[in-house]
Motif scaffolding. Structure first.
Motif, mmCIF file in Angstrom:
data_model
loop_
_atom_site.group_PDB
_atom_site.id
_atom_site.type_symbol
_atom_site.label_atom_id
_atom_site.label_comp_id
_atom_site.label_asym_id
_atom_site.label_seq_id
_atom_site.Cartn_x
_atom_site.Cartn_y
_atom_site.Cartn_z
ATOM 1 N N SER A 1 0.868 -1.017 0.152
ATOM 2 C CA SER A 1 -0.027 -0.007 0.074
ATOM 3 C C SER A 1 0.978 1.329 0.059
ATOM 4 O O SER A 1 0.524 2.351 -0.716
ATOM 5 C CB SER A 1 -0.859 -0.035 1.238
ATOM 6 O OG SER A 1 -0.231 0.072 2.383
ATOM 7 N N LEU B 1 1.832 4.767 -3.223
ATOM 8 C CA LEU B 1 1.479 6.079 -2.815
ATOM 9 C C LEU B 1 2.647 6.944 -3.460
ATOM 10 O O LEU B 1 3.638 6.670 -3.709
ATOM 11 C CB LEU B 1 1.455 6.472 -1.394
ATOM 12 C CG LEU B 1 0.208 5.965 -0.393
ATOM 13 C CD1 LEU B 1 0.605 6.128 1.138
ATOM 14 C CD2 LEU B 1 -0.899 6.324 -0.710
ATOM 15 N N SER C 1 2.599 11.432 0.576
ATOM 16 C CA SER C 1 2.112 10.924 1.782
ATOM 17 C C SER C 1 2.537 12.303 2.701
ATOM 18 O O SER C 1 3.599 12.845 2.904
ATOM 19 C CB SER C 1 2.525 9.752 2.253
ATOM 20 O OG SER C 1 2.177 9.712 3.701
ATOM 21 N N ALA D 1 -2.901 11.544 1.662
ATOM 22 C CA ALA D 1 -2.180 10.484 0.759
ATOM 23 C C ALA D 1 -2.639 10.567 -0.601
ATOM 24 O O ALA D 1 -3.848 10.576 -1.057
ATOM 25 C CB ALA D 1 -2.619 9.163 1.531
ATOM 26 N N ARG E 1 -2.579 8.612 -4.208
ATOM 27 C CA ARG E 1 -2.020 7.350 -5.185
ATOM 28 C C ARG E 1 -1.162 7.541 -6.255
ATOM 29 O O ARG E 1 -1.628 8.585 -7.034
ATOM 30 C CB ARG E 1 -3.193 6.466 -5.122
ATOM 31 C CG ARG E 1 -3.654 5.823 -3.789
ATOM 32 C CD ARG E 1 -4.591 4.773 -4.020
ATOM 33 N NE ARG E 1 -4.233 3.626 -4.668
ATOM 34 C CZ ARG E 1 -3.714 2.496 -3.892
ATOM 35 N NH1 ARG E 1 -3.380 2.605 -2.319
ATOM 36 N NH2 ARG E 1 -3.388 1.387 -4.343
ATOM 37 N N THR F 1 0.615 11.586 -11.847
ATOM 38 C CA THR F 1 -0.014 11.913 -10.612
ATOM 39 C C THR F 1 -0.193 13.584 -10.404
ATOM 40 O O THR F 1 0.894 13.974 -10.771
ATOM 41 C CB THR F 1 0.843 11.433 -9.399
ATOM 42 O OG1 THR F 1 0.933 9.820 -9.399
ATOM 43 C CG2 THR F 1 0.064 11.842 -8.127
#
Length: 271
Positions: free
Chosen positions: A13, A17, A20, A41, A43, A200
């Motif tokens: 997990s 990410l 964070s 957070a 991803r 992202t």
């Protein structure tokens, strides 16, 4: 589940990410507490918007993620890659203003990060041209900023942020000063780029409508010091287009986000 399985699940997990923030605060030398505590957070490959009133710390959060400033407390973690640095393992930042160099061409403006990074000129030129093509400005590489519209200048700024092939793209109200038609067009183009490149994206905006249209998640922030008021997932059919913008689902999400935002404005000082 065994301890080993639990550890493996947690590790998986964490590797998923991109960003964070844990217990992050930012206080300035004049005593103003701008941000936090903030826990966020994001991803890998996710598109989120930070939405909130002026002065709530949205831009400060971007600068912390970009490591342009340090938190007063808390931890900021970015996805890191082992081994030598490679293209695509950094951050691209699109600011509120295009901040282009007026004395040189569009191509040279886009090439600047590669030039500063010591990339050979021929390679840098090819990559700059590719970045310009990706934002629809292939025919304007030799133009000067003064010859471009506001929307075109922002496309150049976006191309400059993409030319290093970053993993994370930070965008600080890039379309706020544009007319509505241009803004809608750039929203659509940005979504198309995001889908094709898989970056992202963390996007700061004051617009409820823009945040809902663009994002997978809208993170609503409180008035200063900024904290998270609500984290709303936007679930709809992809790819998005004008059908979504005129749908009942879009209107419902806008109402929900507006309701989450309302307390931040009702308690905000007018100074």
């Amino acid at each position: 589940m065994s301890a080993a399985q639990t550890s493996s699940t947690v590790e998986a997990s964490l590797t998923a990410l991109a960003v964070s923030l844990r217990g992050v605060t930012k206080a300035y030398d004049n005593g103003v507490m701008a941000l936090g505590p903030l826990d966020l957070a994001v991803r890998k490959g996710e598109f989120i918007s930070l939405l909130g009133p002026s002065g709530c710390g949205k831009s400060t959060a971007l600068r912390l993620i970009a490591e342009l400033t340090a938190p007063s407390s808390g931890i900021v973690r970015l996805a890191r890659h082992e081994g030598p640095a490679q293209p695509g393992h950094g951050i691209g930042f699109v600011f509120q203003e295009p901040t282009l160099m007026p004395w040189t061409s569009v191509r040279e403006n886009v090439r600047l990060p590669l030039k500063l990074g010591g990339v050979p000129k021929a390679e840098a030129r090819a990559r700059a041209d590719q970045a310009l093509a990706s934002v629809g400005l292939a025919d304007f590489a030799d133009a000067y900023p003064r010859e471009l519209s506001g929307g075109m200048k922002m496309r150049v700024s976006l191309a400059r942020a993409l030319v290093t092939d970053p993993d994370i793209l930070l965008m600080d109200e890039p379309f706020a000063a544009l007319d509505e038609i241009t803004r809608f067009r750039l929203n659509n183009d940005l979504l198309a780029l995001w889908r094709s490149l898989g970056k992202t994206v963390i996007f700061v905006t004051h617009s409820v409508f823009e945040s809902v249209y663009l994002s997978q998640r809208v993170v609503v922030m409180t008035a200063r010091p900024g904290r998270i008021q609500a984290d709303i997932r936007i679930e709809t059919v992809e790819p998005r287009g004008e059908e979504f913008r005129t749908s009942a689902a879009y209107s419902d999400y806008c109402r929900r986000v507006s309701a989450a935002l309302a307390p931040s404005y009702s308690g905000q000082s007018t100074l």
